[in-house]
Every structure is written in C-alpha cells, then in structure tokens.
Design a protein around this motif. Structure first.
Motif, short mmCIF file in Angstrom:
data_model
loop_
_atom_site.label_atom_id
_atom_site.label_comp_id
_atom_site.label_asym_id
_atom_site.label_seq_id
_atom_site.Cartn_x
_atom_site.Cartn_y
_atom_site.Cartn_z
N ASN A 49 77.09 71.97 27.21
CA ASN A 49 78.50 71.84 26.80
C ASN A 49 79.08 73.24 26.70
O ASN A 49 78.80 73.97 25.75
N GLN A 78 82.40 68.29 22.88
CA GLN A 78 80.94 68.37 22.72
C GLN A 78 80.39 67.05 22.19
O GLN A 78 79.35 66.57 22.64
N THR A 82 77.98 64.70 24.60
CA THR A 82 76.63 64.44 24.09
C THR A 82 76.41 62.95 23.91
O THR A 82 75.38 62.40 24.30
N GLN A 99 74.75 73.16 23.00
CA GLN A 99 76.14 73.37 22.58
C GLN A 99 76.45 74.86 22.56
O GLN A 99 75.78 75.61 21.88
N TRP A 101 79.63 77.65 22.04
CA TRP A 101 80.93 77.71 21.38
C TRP A 101 81.72 78.89 21.88
O TRP A 101 81.18 79.97 22.06
#
Length: 113
Positions: A49, A78, A82, A99, A101
């Motif tokens: 992501n 995200q 997921t 993940q 960011w």
C-alpha cells in the motif's frame, strides 16, 4: 482499470506483476479492481500500500474537504486494499500487507516580521 501494455502484466526476472489504476479511497473502485488482482496470479501474497497525498499547503490553510481527501487516500485506501486481499492471504495461510505512509507535513509557523 488498466493493465500494463500487453494486458497480461509484466515479467522481470521471472516474476510477474500487475499495475492497476483506481481511486483507492473509493470502496466501489477497490471492489472493481479486486477480481483483476486475484485473477492475475490466482492469489495475493504481498500487498504494498503506497498510495498517498503529500499536501504542499500549510495546515492552517487546508479546508476540511481537502483534509478529508488527504485522509481518505492516505488512510482509508490502506484499509480498503488490505481488506480486499485478506481473504486470499487467509486462504493461503500467509500474506504480507505492507503499509507505507506518506510523510506528513509539519505545521510551519511563519512570522510576518
């Protein structure tokens, strides 16, 4: 929705990958690309992501609507992605949702002096 050039994904070093375009903050768009993700290789083992918006505006200049757009892309996407592949990962008893960011901006205090 699109796939890289030949419609079958790309091969590099014997591995397959697929690129799909969608608004990942939109649950319907994520639902629409999920069959292509799962159908490409039959399962998803790793999900990266990496969607994000880095706002170049100062925090105090953001509207609430812009804040919601940033939050939706950086966070909701995200969750949605997921959740979309978690069934495949559970079925195979293995999976890795990664993940990442976007760096958040800092509230820059500026002096007019």
């Amino acid at each position: 929705m699109r796939r890289e050039q030949d419609g079958q994904g790309r091969r590099s070093g014997g591995r397959k990958a697929i690129a799909l375009a969608a608004d990942l903050a939109d649950p319907a768009a994520v639902e629409a690309i999920t069959p292509a993700m799962l159908g490409f290789a039959g399962r998803v083992d790793i999900l990266v992501n990496n969607a994000g918006i880095f706002p170049f505006e100062d925090l105090w200049q953001l509207t609430f609507e812009r804040w919601r757009e940033i939050f939706a892309v950086n966070t909701d996407s995200q969750f949605l992605m997921t959740k979309a592949v978690m069934g495949s990962m559970k079925q195979n008893n293995w999976g890795w949702p990664c993940q990442t960011w976007s760096p958040t901006w800092r509230a820059r205090a500026r002096s007019s002096a």
